[in-house]
Design an enzyme around this catalytic site. Structure first.
Site, mmCIF file in Angstrom:
data_model
loop_
_atom_site.group_PDB
_atom_site.id
_atom_site.type_symbol
_atom_site.label_atom_id
_atom_site.label_comp_id
_atom_site.label_asym_id
_atom_site.label_seq_id
_atom_site.Cartn_x
_atom_site.Cartn_y
_atom_site.Cartn_z
ATOM 1 N N GLY A 93 7.652 -4.710 -0.322
ATOM 2 C CA GLY A 93 7.665 -3.884 1.037
ATOM 3 C C GLY A 93 7.956 -2.524 0.720
ATOM 4 C CD GLU A 94 8.051 2.177 1.656
ATOM 5 O OE1 GLU A 94 6.983 1.928 1.204
ATOM 6 O OE2 GLU A 94 8.986 3.182 0.939
ATOM 7 C CB SER A 95 12.930 -0.094 -1.587
ATOM 8 O OG SER A 95 12.510 1.104 -1.633
ATOM 9 C CB CYS A 109 7.412 -4.908 -5.473
ATOM 10 S SG CYS A 109 6.599 -3.462 -5.455
ATOM 11 N NE ARG A 128 11.113 4.149 -3.330
ATOM 12 C CZ ARG A 128 11.009 4.845 -1.843
ATOM 13 N NH1 ARG A 128 11.826 5.504 -1.710
ATOM 14 N NH2 ARG A 128 9.999 4.353 -1.232
ATOM 15 C CG HIS A 184 3.606 -7.764 -4.999
ATOM 16 N ND1 HIS A 184 4.306 -7.944 -3.952
ATOM 17 C CD2 HIS A 184 3.631 -6.444 -5.226
ATOM 18 C CE1 HIS A 184 4.556 -6.874 -3.334
ATOM 19 N NE2 HIS A 184 4.221 -5.956 -4.247
ATOM 20 C CD GLU A 205 4.601 -11.465 -3.538
ATOM 21 O OE1 GLU A 205 4.996 -11.611 -4.913
ATOM 22 O OE2 GLU A 205 4.593 -10.356 -2.921
#
Ligand code: GLN
Length: 190
Positions: free
Chosen positions: A47-49, A79, A106, A169, A171
């Site tokens: 997602g967005e850290s 991620c 990043r 990822h 998943e």
């Protein structure tokens, strides 16, 4: 096996499906009352850290989570999750959980290569179809960190004790072997 999946933001549903397909029990963690130190393991999704870090702090989850991980709770981080675990973020950004002896960069692949697919060799798993989405990479590893995978000369998967962290990822691939590997780590079989 009870796995807590952080469901604050990002790609968590796909992790849940993978874990359920492997027979694990899944609990979504959105607020402090959902978190239990009795989970057998936890997942920090992509997602967005920066957003995830902010939400973890706002929900009062950052400290309990850090304590649990420092106490040996197994973690699968992908991620943005990898960024949350890192002791250092290149560029001077404040670290989040800071439990893993790594530095990360990043959005490390630039605009053109924002997202890509690569068949990688992942130690402990084998050849794996990896999906990278605005991915970080690991720029340095410290003591106790095992490098599990490099792609184009960059470190993209690491393990430190029961923390398993990937820049890509697993998943999103329909291939459950990384999650299976994580469950084996929890059982002490990997
Ligand atoms: N670019 C995101 C970040 O820096 C990570 C991307 C992802 O999780 N797919 O937090």
């Amino acid at each position: 096996m009870k796995i807590g999946v952080f469901a604050l933001q990002g790609a968590f549903i796909e992790h849940e499906h993978m874990l359920l397909s492997l027979g694990a029990e899944v609990t979504e963690i959105r607020r402090l009352e959902h978190f239990s130190p009795d989970f057998d393991g936890i997942v920090l999704p992509g997602g967005e850290s920066t957003v995830q870090g902010k939400l973890l702090r706002e929900e009062g989850l950052m400290e309990p989570l850090r304590k649990a991980i420092e106490g040996g709770m197994p973690v699968l981080a992908t991620c943005a999750g990898l960024i949350l675990l890192a002791k250092q973020i290149e560029g001077g950004e404040k670290p989040h959980l800071a439990t893993m002896n790594i530095a990360v960069r990043r959005n490390a692949y630039g605009r053109q290569l924002g997202s890509f697919h690569a068949d990688v060799n992942l130690k402990g798993v084998g050849k794996f179809p990896a999906v990278f989405i605005r991915a970080p990479y690991v720029s340095r590893v410290g003591e106790g960190v095992d490098v599990l995978c490099e792609e184009a000369g960059k470190i993209v998967a690491v393990r430190q004790e029961k923390m398993l962290a990937l820049a890509f990822h697993p998943e999103l691939t329909g291939d459950a072997r990384v999650h299976e590997y994580f469950l084996n780590i929890i059982k002490g079989e990997a």
